[in-house]
Structure formats: C-alpha cells, structure tokens
Scaffold this motif. Sequence first.
Motif, PDB file in Angstrom:
ATOM      1  N   ASP A 158      -3.053  13.312   7.947  1.00  0.00           N
ATOM      2  CA  ASP A 158      -3.032  12.740   6.604  1.00  0.00           C
ATOM      3  C   ASP A 158      -1.778  11.889   6.437  1.00  0.00           C
ATOM      4  N   TYR A 159      -1.975  10.605   6.177  1.00  0.00           N
ATOM      5  CA  TYR A 159      -0.854   9.683   6.004  1.00  0.00           C
ATOM      6  C   TYR A 159      -0.040  10.102   4.777  1.00  0.00           C
ATOM      7  N   PRO A 160       1.285  10.312   4.906  1.00  0.00           N
ATOM      8  CA  PRO A 160       2.098  10.623   3.718  1.00  0.00           C
ATOM      9  C   PRO A 160       2.001   9.482   2.711  1.00  0.00           C
ATOM     10  N   GLU A 161       1.628   9.782   1.486  1.00  0.00           N
ATOM     11  CA  GLU A 161       1.510   8.749   0.460  1.00  0.00           C
ATOM     12  C   GLU A 161       2.908   8.436  -0.078  1.00  0.00           C
ATOM     13  N   GLN A 162       3.312   7.179   0.077  1.00  0.00           N
ATOM     14  CA  GLN A 162       4.676   6.801  -0.265  1.00  0.00           C
ATOM     15  C   GLN A 162       5.019   7.103  -1.721  1.00  0.00           C
ATOM     16  N   HIS A 163       4.093   6.847  -2.635  1.00  0.00           N
ATOM     17  CA  HIS A 163       4.422   6.987  -4.059  1.00  0.00           C
ATOM     18  C   HIS A 163       4.752   8.424  -4.446  1.00  0.00           C
ATOM     19  N   LYS A 164       4.420   9.393  -3.584  1.00  0.00           N
ATOM     20  CA  LYS A 164       4.694  10.795  -3.878  1.00  0.00           C
ATOM     21  C   LYS A 164       6.041  11.267  -3.332  1.00  0.00           C
ATOM     22  N   LEU A 165       6.721  10.415  -2.578  1.00  0.00           N
ATOM     23  CA  LEU A 165       7.951  10.837  -1.918  1.00  0.00           C
ATOM     24  C   LEU A 165       9.161  10.695  -2.836  1.00  0.00           C
ATOM     25  N   LYS A 166      10.154  11.538  -2.598  1.00  0.00           N
ATOM     26  CA  LYS A 166      11.285  11.720  -3.506  1.00  0.00           C
ATOM     27  C   LYS A 166      12.035  10.425  -3.836  1.00  0.00           C
ATOM     28  N   PRO A 203       0.837  -1.206   0.000  1.00  0.00           N
ATOM     29  CA  PRO A 203       0.000   0.000   0.000  1.00  0.00           C
ATOM     30  C   PRO A 203       0.869   1.251   0.000  1.00  0.00           C
ATOM     31  N   SER A 204       0.431   2.272  -0.687  1.00  0.00           N
ATOM     32  CA  SER A 204       1.113   3.562  -0.606  1.00  0.00           C
ATOM     33  C   SER A 204       0.779   4.254   0.711  1.00  0.00           C
ATOM     34  N   TYR A 205      -0.372   3.920   1.263  1.00  0.00           N
ATOM     35  CA  TYR A 205      -0.864   4.475   2.526  1.00  0.00           C
ATOM     36  C   TYR A 205      -0.268   3.650   3.659  1.00  0.00           C
ATOM     37  N   THR A 206       0.998   3.949   4.017  1.00  0.00           N
ATOM     38  CA  THR A 206       1.699   3.171   5.041  1.00  0.00           C
ATOM     39  C   THR A 206       2.959   3.900   5.464  1.00  0.00           C
ATOM     40  N   PHE A 207       3.612   3.377   6.479  1.00  0.00           N
ATOM     41  CA  PHE A 207       4.910   3.880   6.929  1.00  0.00           C
ATOM     42  C   PHE A 207       5.976   3.476   5.909  1.00  0.00           C
TER      43      PHE A 207
END
Length: 445
Positions: free
Chosen positions: A375-383, A131-135
């Motif tokens: 709001d959970y940081p969406e992993q797929h958007k991170l650098k 999931p992108s919605y995760t740590f």
Amino acid sequence: MQTNPDPSKLSRRTFLKSSSVAVASLSLANHSFADGKTESLALSGGTKSVECSTEQLAALTRWPRYGVAEKKALCDLLDNNKYYEELPQFEKEWQEFTKSAFVKAHMNGSSALTSMYFALDLPAGSEIMVPSYTFFATCLAMRFFGCVPIFIDIDRKTGTFDLEDAKRKLTPRTRALVAMHSWGMPCEMDKIADWAKEKGLILLEDAAHAHGASMQGKALGTWGAMGIFSFQASKVMPAVEGGMGMYQTREYYERAAAFGEYNDPARFPKESPLHAYEGTGFGQKYRMHPLAAAIARQQLKGLQALNQMVEKNVKLMNQHLTQLDGITEPHLRADQKRVYYNGNLLFVDFKKLGLTRDALLKALKAEGVQARFWDYPEQHKLKIYSEAKWWHHPPQIPEAMPGNAYVNANHIFLPVLYAEVPDLIGQYVKAFQKVWAHRTELASL
C-alpha cells in the motif's frame, strides 16, 4: 552451487514436466471452475499448482540485473581514470533515446525533482498539484522554494493522476501540476496537457517508474515543460543510484543544471544570464556518480529488449487472469505504451468476491504463487504536511481520497519474469483458476 543461474536456461523445457497445458492454448475452457473444484487447494492438503524451486524463481525475478557488460564498464573506468567523460556521454545517449530538448544527469531522482522545482522560479506561496499516491520527494522537494502542494487523487481504473479531481481543486494560487506515472503506467497526458494549457499551468512529470514508456509515440518525461527519471536500484533502468532531468527550454535546463552542478555555468553561452554564476552555481552539488553513469549506459542498451520481454510475459498471464471474476488490469489506452515497475499490478475487487486480501494471498502462496501487496503511503496523511512551520502556508489536507483508498485496498502484485517461461505462466494461471473455484470456502478465513 550456482546462486544465480542463467535465466535463459530456465526455459519452457524446464517447466514442461509439471505443466499440464501450454499457456498459449490456455483458456477458462481448458481449466474450468469445475475442474478446479475437483482439485483440493494446496492450503487444504492438495498438490501445489506451481512447481518452481526457490533458486529458479530467484533467477527469473532477480533485480537489478547486471552482467558482463556492466562489470567490464566499471573495471574499464577504474583503469582509465576517464570518470567524468561518462556523464556527458550518458546524457547524449538519453537525450537521443527520449528525443528530449535538453537533459541533465543528477545523483538521484529526488535531486532531479529538487532542481526542477528550483528551475520553476515561482513566487513564494505558489501551489503545485501533485498526487498524494507517490514518493515523498514529488511533494516535499517543492517546500525548499516556498511552494505548497495541492494533493490530487488517482483514478481507480488506472492508478494515475485524476484530472477530474484536479479540476475541482484548482485555486487562484495554482501555478503548476505534476503528472506521476505510477508503476510505469502513463497518465493521460494529452488531456492533462490540454487542461494545463487552458488554465495557464506549467505541466511537469515524475517519470521515475516509466523508463521506455510513451504515449502517442512520445516518450514520457517529454510531454511537460520538465520531467524527471530515477535510476535507483529498484527502478526499470537501475544504476544503483542516479537521476535525470529533462527540459523543453534552455532557460529551465540552465537553471536546473546550475542549481546542482557548479561547473555548468561556465559551459553556458556567454549571453546566458546564468554564465555569471561560474564557479558557484546555486549552491548544491547534485552531480551523478560516474560509476552510476557507466552502469546506466549499459542498462540503456538493453532497456527496450527487456521491456519487451516483460510485456510479453505479463500479457500472456493477464489475458487469462482478467477473465476471472473481479480481476482487472490498470486501464491502458491503445495509444499508450507502458512498462512494468515493481511487479505486475492487478486490481482485485475483494468486496465483490467476498473474501479478504489476506485470505487470497494465503491461498495463492500455498499454491506456489509469488504474490504480495504494498500500500503506497498517502502523502497527505503524513506528519510533515500537517505542521505549518515547514510551509509558506499550510497545505490543504483532503478529508478523503477515494481513488487512493481503493487502489491501495484492492490490488496485488505478481512478479515480472525475465525469461520466456510460458509453462510457468501456465502454472500461475492454473493456480488462480483453482483458487477462484474454491473462493467461497476461502471467504471464511
């Protein structure tokens, strides 16, 4: 002044003076929208609905909660010098509690995840659905072993793994998938397990939020070939730091254990192919701290009772709040048992209500309600996922994640309460009913 009053003393009696009705008999009929309309919002100068001091609320919501048993366990350990006996004892107790085939304590959830991905022993370039919605550790730890994430959306009704999205994103390189039980909500493990088996995928679990949760009577973390838990200070079962890996085969267990504990290969049977790595393991030292294990053992003893207390309070509150237009809970099946990590998550359809989250929170806080969002940081958007140098091949970055976006934009958290305080819960319900009766005027804020 006592800084942390005993929550057991903050009972129904404490709040009776300021509660007009017992929550057991509360309904929309008891406090109608018409009644709410006649009472001015606290935001507009009216009387607050919730009368609870900062000290009282801090005692009811304080986390983590350590007491005499934890303090005694730590002092005893410092006195007797039997530090490393705590680890196998905790592992045995956790194994019995979860009915897992094999378990291994780790220093945190992230190291348990890293060891899990090592244990997979997949060829470089293998892809794993997460999931992108995760740590970040759920996604990022796999890169050390040449694996690449496929980012999966979450279901807007549950906040957990969206199986239909996973079906759309299956690739020839996909070898495994990770079901992450967000906020203590079980994923639909039967459906996910059936599909993984059909497609020949290895099922894994991130149960870092879900201590004591289950589905069909089976503990989360035991549905997959491997699973992990975290015992970090904010978690449902806190030990300040710590983690646990759970394994359904000896092969996975030995690989994960030997990766992070150089002493373990010597303990494996001589016929084990990993016995030869005695003295080195595979180069990491992920052993759980004995003091953390001592705390965790005490926390485990009270886990079920604490979860039951929290569940009772949440149900008492939510049965009324979900009668209000636009408020829903994450959907829980009858054969699922959830726990509550981080708070009582509620979905609020702000578009339907015609007001903003900021306006709602401002009004609720003025009434004395402790409400917030995160709001959970969406992993797929991170650098790091957009830089090819970190990966065997670049991860596919999805254009949209509608489930992620909806849950992040349409939720609030209410506190979980660690004592029986039905009158305080009644005041929270009254505050929501009052705010809902005035929501039209809040739309202009």
